[in-house]
Write an enzyme that holds these catalytic residues in place. Sequence first.
Site, PDB file in Angstrom:
ATOM      1  N   GLY A   1      -4.987  -8.466   5.992  1.00  0.00           N
ATOM      2  CA  GLY A   1      -4.839  -9.425   4.881  1.00  0.00           C
ATOM      3  C   GLY A   1      -5.961  -9.089   3.905  1.00  0.00           C
ATOM      4  O   GLY A   1      -7.022  -8.652   4.328  1.00  0.00           O
TER       5      GLY A   1
ATOM      6  N   GLU B   1     -17.521 -13.828   9.808  1.00  0.00           N
ATOM      7  CA  GLU B   1     -17.012 -15.191   9.634  1.00  0.00           C
ATOM      8  C   GLU B   1     -17.426 -16.088  10.788  1.00  0.00           C
ATOM      9  O   GLU B   1     -17.706 -17.271  10.600  1.00  0.00           O
ATOM     10  CB  GLU B   1     -15.483 -15.148   9.514  1.00  0.00           C
ATOM     11  CG  GLU B   1     -15.029 -14.495   8.217  1.00  0.00           C
ATOM     12  CD  GLU B   1     -13.601 -13.970   8.256  1.00  0.00           C
ATOM     13  OE1 GLU B   1     -13.394 -12.858   8.801  1.00  0.00           O
ATOM     14  OE2 GLU B   1     -12.701 -14.648   7.767  1.00  0.00           O
TER      15      GLU B   1
ATOM     16  N   ARG C   1       2.152  -7.843   3.548  1.00  0.00           N
ATOM     17  CA  ARG C   1       2.489  -8.841   2.503  1.00  0.00           C
ATOM     18  C   ARG C   1       2.535  -8.176   1.139  1.00  0.00           C
ATOM     19  O   ARG C   1       1.684  -7.345   0.820  1.00  0.00           O
ATOM     20  CB  ARG C   1       1.425  -9.949   2.468  1.00  0.00           C
ATOM     21  CG  ARG C   1       1.354 -10.753   3.729  1.00  0.00           C
ATOM     22  CD  ARG C   1       0.271 -11.821   3.649  1.00  0.00           C
ATOM     23  NE  ARG C   1      -0.286 -12.046   4.971  1.00  0.00           N
ATOM     24  CZ  ARG C   1      -1.525 -12.397   5.214  1.00  0.00           C
ATOM     25  NH1 ARG C   1      -2.387 -12.579   4.234  1.00  0.00           N
ATOM     26  NH2 ARG C   1      -1.936 -12.574   6.453  1.00  0.00           N
TER      27      ARG C   1
ATOM     28  N   ASN D   1     -11.168 -19.595  17.381  1.00  0.00           N
ATOM     29  CA  ASN D   1     -10.160 -19.330  16.349  1.00  0.00           C
ATOM     30  C   ASN D   1      -8.801 -19.289  17.049  1.00  0.00           C
ATOM     31  O   ASN D   1      -8.432 -18.297  17.667  1.00  0.00           O
ATOM     32  CB  ASN D   1     -10.480 -17.980  15.686  1.00  0.00           C
ATOM     33  CG  ASN D   1      -9.491 -17.612  14.597  1.00  0.00           C
ATOM     34  OD1 ASN D   1      -8.516 -18.319  14.357  1.00  0.00           O
ATOM     35  ND2 ASN D   1      -9.736 -16.493  13.950  1.00  0.00           N
TER      36      ASN D   1
ATOM     37  N   HIS E   1      -9.732 -16.752   3.218  1.00  0.00           N
ATOM     38  CA  HIS E   1     -10.859 -15.874   3.581  1.00  0.00           C
ATOM     39  C   HIS E   1     -12.189 -16.428   3.041  1.00  0.00           C
ATOM     40  O   HIS E   1     -13.139 -15.669   2.828  1.00  0.00           O
ATOM     41  CB  HIS E   1     -10.711 -14.448   3.014  1.00  0.00           C
ATOM     42  CG  HIS E   1      -9.569 -13.652   3.569  1.00  0.00           C
ATOM     43  ND1 HIS E   1      -8.803 -12.833   2.774  1.00  0.00           N
ATOM     44  CD2 HIS E   1      -9.087 -13.523   4.816  1.00  0.00           C
ATOM     45  CE1 HIS E   1      -7.887 -12.236   3.508  1.00  0.00           C
ATOM     46  NE2 HIS E   1      -8.025 -12.651   4.760  1.00  0.00           N
TER      47      HIS E   1
ATOM     48  N   ARG F   1     -12.286 -22.563  13.560  1.00  0.00           N
ATOM     49  CA  ARG F   1     -11.742 -22.059  12.300  1.00  0.00           C
ATOM     50  C   ARG F   1     -10.446 -22.807  12.003  1.00  0.00           C
ATOM     51  O   ARG F   1      -9.552 -22.867  12.857  1.00  0.00           O
ATOM     52  CB  ARG F   1     -11.457 -20.570  12.407  1.00  0.00           C
ATOM     53  CG  ARG F   1     -10.839 -20.048  11.148  1.00  0.00           C
ATOM     54  CD  ARG F   1     -10.388 -18.635  11.286  1.00  0.00           C
ATOM     55  NE  ARG F   1      -9.816 -18.193  10.035  1.00  0.00           N
ATOM     56  CZ  ARG F   1      -8.797 -17.365   9.932  1.00  0.00           C
ATOM     57  NH1 ARG F   1      -8.223 -16.883  11.004  1.00  0.00           N
ATOM     58  NH2 ARG F   1      -8.347 -17.014   8.755  1.00  0.00           N
TER      59      ARG F   1
HETATM   60  P1  AMP Z   1      -9.134  -6.437   9.387  1.00  0.00           P
HETATM   61  O1  AMP Z   1      -7.895  -7.214   9.047  1.00  0.00           O
HETATM   62  O2  AMP Z   1     -10.328  -6.828   8.584  1.00  0.00           O
HETATM   63  O3  AMP Z   1      -9.403  -6.368  10.869  1.00  0.00           O
HETATM   64  O4  AMP Z   1      -8.829  -4.925   8.950  1.00  0.00           O
HETATM   65  C1  AMP Z   1      -7.804  -4.185   9.521  1.00  0.00           C
HETATM   66  C2  AMP Z   1      -7.495  -3.006   8.627  1.00  0.00           C
HETATM   67  O5  AMP Z   1      -8.648  -2.166   8.513  1.00  0.00           O
HETATM   68  C3  AMP Z   1      -6.366  -2.124   9.156  1.00  0.00           C
HETATM   69  O6  AMP Z   1      -5.373  -1.962   8.156  1.00  0.00           O
HETATM   70  C4  AMP Z   1      -7.062  -0.813   9.412  1.00  0.00           C
HETATM   71  O7  AMP Z   1      -6.251   0.269   9.109  1.00  0.00           O
HETATM   72  C5  AMP Z   1      -8.200  -0.847   8.425  1.00  0.00           C
HETATM   73  N1  AMP Z   1      -9.206   0.156   8.768  1.00  0.00           N
HETATM   74  C6  AMP Z   1      -9.999   0.226   9.844  1.00  0.00           C
HETATM   75  N2  AMP Z   1     -10.730   1.359   9.814  1.00  0.00           N
HETATM   76  C7  AMP Z   1     -10.375   2.034   8.680  1.00  0.00           C
HETATM   77  C8  AMP Z   1     -10.743   3.271   8.069  1.00  0.00           C
HETATM   78  N3  AMP Z   1     -11.650   4.062   8.630  1.00  0.00           N
HETATM   79  N4  AMP Z   1     -10.161   3.611   6.901  1.00  0.00           N
HETATM   80  C9  AMP Z   1      -9.247   2.823   6.332  1.00  0.00           C
HETATM   81  N5  AMP Z   1      -8.851   1.658   6.845  1.00  0.00           N
HETATM   82  C10 AMP Z   1      -9.399   1.259   8.008  1.00  0.00           C
END
Ligand code: AMP
Length: 397
Positions: free
Chosen positions: A212, A384, A241, A7, A180, A91
Site C-alpha cells: 500500500g 509504526e 490497488r 495489529n 498510514h 492499531r
Molecule cells: P511493505 O508493504 O511496506 O511491507 O512493502 C512491501 C513492498 O516492498 C513489496 O512490494 C516489495 O516488493 C517491496 N520491496 C521490498 N524490497 C524491495 C526492493 N529491494 N526493491 C523494490 N521493492 C522492494
Amino acid sequence: MKVLVVNAGSSSIKYQVFGMTDESVLAKGLVDRVGIPGTTLEHKPTGKDEVVIKKDLPDHTEGMKLVLEALVNAEYGIMKSMDEIGAVGHRVVHGGEAFASSVLIDTEVKKVIKDCYDIAPLHNPPNLMGIEACQALMPNVPHVAVFDTAFHQTMEPSSYLYALPYDVYEKYHVRRYGFHGTSHYFVSHRAAEMLGKPYEECKIITLHLGNGASMAAIEGGKVIDTTMGFTPLEGLVMGTRSGDIDPAIVFFLMEKLGMNAQEANNYFNKKAGMLGLSGVSNDLRDILEAANTGNERAQLSLEVYYNRVKGYIGKYMAELNGCDCLVFTAGVGENGYDVRESICKNLDFFGIKMDVEKNKVRGKEVDVSAADSKIKILVIPTNEELVIARDTLELSK
Ligand code: AMP
C-alpha cells in the site's frame, strides 16, 4: 514497563512486545489463518530462534491466548508472568473525524470504532475483535487505540472535501481521511531531527511506498494533504490497488465485466495496480526484475508508478510552496534504490538532486541528496509499532 502492541486483521494478529526503558523489541510475531484451518503462530523472541506453533484456532481470543502463552513460555518466552505487560496498544485503521490522536479505550471509544464499520468494513471489525480479545484476557491493564487516520485530521476542508453534493459529507461522512498516519508521523519527526530543525518549522513531503502506498505534505507539524482518501484506494499506484482513476471507469467496467458493487470494490482493490498493469506480480521486486530482462509491460507499469509519484511531488511542492526534504519509507521506499532514483530523476528544477552512489543502500537511515541539492532526500525506515508503543506508554501513565 513492557508494552504489547497488537495489529489485528480479519484472519491475522501481528504483535510486538517493547521494553520501554530502552524501547527495545523483546519479541514479535504473527498468528496467521485465525478462524481458518491451518492456524500458525510464528513467534520470534529477540536473541533466540523463531518458533512456529501449528494449532487450529476458532477466533481472535484463542489466537491472543496462544500469543500470551508463547510470551511466558519457559523456553522461548520473554517474561515470567503476563502481569509484566503494563499496557496494550492497538492499531485501529479508522477513527473517522472523532480522533485526531491516540486514546485510552473505553466503551465510548469502542462505539466510535464500531460507528466507522460502514466506512472501513475490512479493517475496523477485526481491529475491534483484537481489542475485545485482549481486554478479555488482560482486563486490568490500560488499552490504547492508535488510529491510522488520526495524524491526517489536521487537513483543511479544501484538502479533505470531494466535489460532491455537500450533504453526502454531512450524512455519510464521505470525505478524504488519509491512512498510514503513524508512519508519516514517525518518519517526519525523524526527518526534522536529521535536518536539525524544529519540527514545527519544517515543510516535509513523506513517501510511504510499500505494497500500500501514500504520500503526505506536512507543514509546521501538520498534515495539509495526503494521497489516500475516503479509503486507502485513492492516490498512488499500489501493489494491487489502482490509485486515482476516472470514477466513470468503475461504472463502465461494472457493466462490461458484469460486476456488482462488491465485486467492483474487490477488482479495484485486489486486481488492479501494479499487478493488473504489469501482469507480473504485485511485488515491485518481481516487476523490476522483469523490466530489467526486457518485459515491456513491466517497464511501462513502472513508468506509470513513477509518473504518479512525481505528479504528487509537484502538487505538494505547490501546496507547501517548497519544502525542506523528501522522505522515502516502507518496503519499496526503504529498499528500492532504483525506484528512488527513477522518482528523483529530472527534479532538479525543484532543487531536488540525488547522489546516485549514496542512494545505493537498502533499509538504512541515510541522507541520499547530492551536496548541492536545495532539498534533502532522506531514507528513513518506518516504525509504526514504536509510535503505538510510545503513545500507549504516554496515555497509560
Ligand atoms: P511493505 O508493504 O511496506 O511491507 O512493502 C512491501 C513492498 O516492498 C513489496 O512490494 C516489495 O516488493 C517491496 N520491496 C521490498 N524490497 C524491495 C526492493 N529491494 N526493491 C523494490 N521493492 C522492494
